[in-house]
Design an enzyme around this catalytic site. Structure first.
Site, PDB file in Angstrom:
ATOM      1  N   THR A  94      -3.799   5.436  -1.594  1.00  0.00           N
ATOM      2  CA  THR A  94      -4.687   5.256  -0.478  1.00  0.00           C
ATOM      3  C   THR A  94      -5.556   7.159  -1.176  1.00  0.00           C
ATOM      4  O   THR A  94      -4.602   7.662  -1.661  1.00  0.00           O
ATOM      5  CB  THR A  94      -4.321   5.769   1.220  1.00  0.00           C
ATOM      6  OG1 THR A  94      -3.556   6.840   0.812  1.00  0.00           O
ATOM      7  CG2 THR A  94      -3.509   4.924   1.403  1.00  0.00           C
ATOM      8  N   LYS A 102     -20.622  -5.993   5.540  1.00  0.00           N
ATOM      9  CA  LYS A 102     -20.677  -5.186   4.212  1.00  0.00           C
ATOM     10  C   LYS A 102     -19.412  -6.081   3.524  1.00  0.00           C
ATOM     11  O   LYS A 102     -19.630  -6.312   2.354  1.00  0.00           O
ATOM     12  CB  LYS A 102     -19.449  -4.510   5.085  1.00  0.00           C
ATOM     13  CG  LYS A 102     -18.638  -3.186   4.194  1.00  0.00           C
ATOM     14  CD  LYS A 102     -17.532  -2.253   5.192  1.00  0.00           C
ATOM     15  CE  LYS A 102     -16.435  -3.190   5.793  1.00  0.00           C
ATOM     16  NZ  LYS A 102     -15.622  -1.964   6.565  1.00  0.00           N
ATOM     17  N   GLU A 108       0.315  -0.906  -0.406  1.00  0.00           N
ATOM     18  CA  GLU A 108       0.549  -0.070  -0.260  1.00  0.00           C
ATOM     19  C   GLU A 108       0.848   1.636   0.017  1.00  0.00           C
ATOM     20  O   GLU A 108       1.715   1.886   0.650  1.00  0.00           O
ATOM     21  CB  GLU A 108      -0.950  -0.234   1.252  1.00  0.00           C
ATOM     22  CG  GLU A 108      -2.476   1.623   1.450  1.00  0.00           C
ATOM     23  CD  GLU A 108      -2.652   0.901   2.307  1.00  0.00           C
ATOM     24  OE1 GLU A 108      -3.471  -0.130   2.700  1.00  0.00           O
ATOM     25  OE2 GLU A 108      -2.986   1.615   3.133  1.00  0.00           O
ATOM     26  N   ALA A 164      -9.424  11.328   2.673  1.00  0.00           N
ATOM     27  CA  ALA A 164     -10.670  12.017   2.382  1.00  0.00           C
ATOM     28  C   ALA A 164     -11.192  13.007   3.074  1.00  0.00           C
ATOM     29  O   ALA A 164     -10.469  13.323   3.946  1.00  0.00           O
ATOM     30  CB  ALA A 164     -11.043  10.893   3.543  1.00  0.00           C
TER      31      ALA A 164
END
Ligand code: FAD
Length: 288
Positions: A48, A164, A17, A51
């Site tokens: 990523t 989910k 990541e 947000a």
């Protein structure tokens, strides 16, 4: 490009990541890291999404760049936070048009100091549904071995994660330092009727200051035994690194021995720790 759901069926998966760099120097570091980690032939890599932050557009650029200029399969992270449904539809549609086939659907943690509007979607599961409507994506979600800090109880955390995950293809976990947290999560999801791949997230503790800060932010326990081992070597940066890598390798081995379907490394845009752990684990055989 490939779908991660297909990759996971082929064998163990090892993924890396990255986050979008904020300065030209950080950009250069990521570029070098991508070249160095590509030699390990990861099953996929992910980028990523800040947000509510300023790097959101960068996620799109980097993921598409990885698709066009490397041999690696890429996944874009996307968060509900501070977005309208229409904005999310536009972002996902652009990914589809660019040939991106993998999206990690997240709730998102917008920076507390920004006064952002609430997102139109409340939970990550709603983003999973939206992404499924827009295209034939492979869809991942987050899971929290030590329950998410906002979950009132462990049971509700496992319940909502299972609801989910049954709509997604796989989950990737928050980082943690005790293998038992991961196995408890997997058992909790199975008890809630869901048996999809859950990839443990690995963050080597190579810098005591930053790792304890990050652990506190996301609700992970930083165990005393590990802190003691790191403090014991004190200011010797190399010795701290060695302890961090040795313990992360031990955790990875315990997870694989216990049946984890692979490992997901939080690289912090650097390659050395990940490469060392890879080498110590003797990885590549049977990798999807
Ligand atoms: C692998 C990984 C990658 C990440 N990447 C990013 C990133 O790129 N950008 C970023 O900002 N953050 C990222 N995060 C952090 C993540 O956004 C935060 O942990 C966030 O606070 C929760 O995200 P979630 O997707 O688990 O949210 P959700 O699934 O929406 O869950 C949030 C909380 O709501 C509860 N809940 C869920 N559904 C319901 C429901 N229907 N009813 C009642 N309660 C419910 C859950 O139990 C949990 O307590 C990542 C986390 C992981 C593990």
């Amino acid at each position: 490009m490939a779908k991660i759901s297909d990759i996971l069926q082929r064998g163990l998966s090892f993924s890396f990541e990255f986050f979008p760099p904020r300065t030209p120097e950080m950009e250069e570091t990521l570029r070098t890291t991508l070249v160095e980690l590509e030699t390990l032939a990861p099953s996929y890599v992910s980028v990523t999404y800040g947000a509510g932050g300023t790097t959101r557009e960068r996620t799109h650029e980097i993921v598409v760049d990885i698709l066009r200029t490397t041999t690696m399969t890429a996944m874009a992270h996307l968060t509900c936070a501070a977005h309208t449904r229409a904005e999310l539809v536009e972002i996902v549609t652009r990914y589809r048009e660019a040939g991106i086939e993998n999206v990690l659907c997240l709730g998102g943690d917008p920076p507390a100091d920004l006064d952002l509007p609430p997102g139109e979607l409340r939970y990550a599961v709603e983003l999973v549904e939206l992404v499924r409507e827009i295209g034939d994506f492979s869809v991942g979600v987050a899971a929290h071995p030590e329950p998410h800090p906002k979950s009132p109880t462990r049971e509700t955390d496992r319940y909502w994660t299972a609801r989910k995950l049954e709509k997604a293809d796989f989950a990737i976990t928050q980082f943690f330092f005790e293998a038992e947290h991961y196995f408890d999560l997997v058992a909790g999801l199975r008890a809630n009727g869901v048996d999809k791949p859950v990839l443990p997230g690995i963050m080597p503790a190579t810098n005591l200051g930053s790792i304890t800060r990050m652990a506190e932010l996301q609700g992970s326990e930083f165990p005393m035994w590990l802190a003691d081992k790191l403090y014991a070597v004190g200011d010797d940066k190399e010795a701290v690194r060695e302890v961090g890598i040795a313990e992360a390798t031990r955790l990875c081995q315990a997870l694989l021995d216990g049946g984890a379907p692979g490992l997901h490394f939080y690289t912090l845009n650097r390659s050395t720790a990940t490469r060392e752990i890879f080498a110590r684990l003797g990885l590549r055989e049977g990798v999807g």
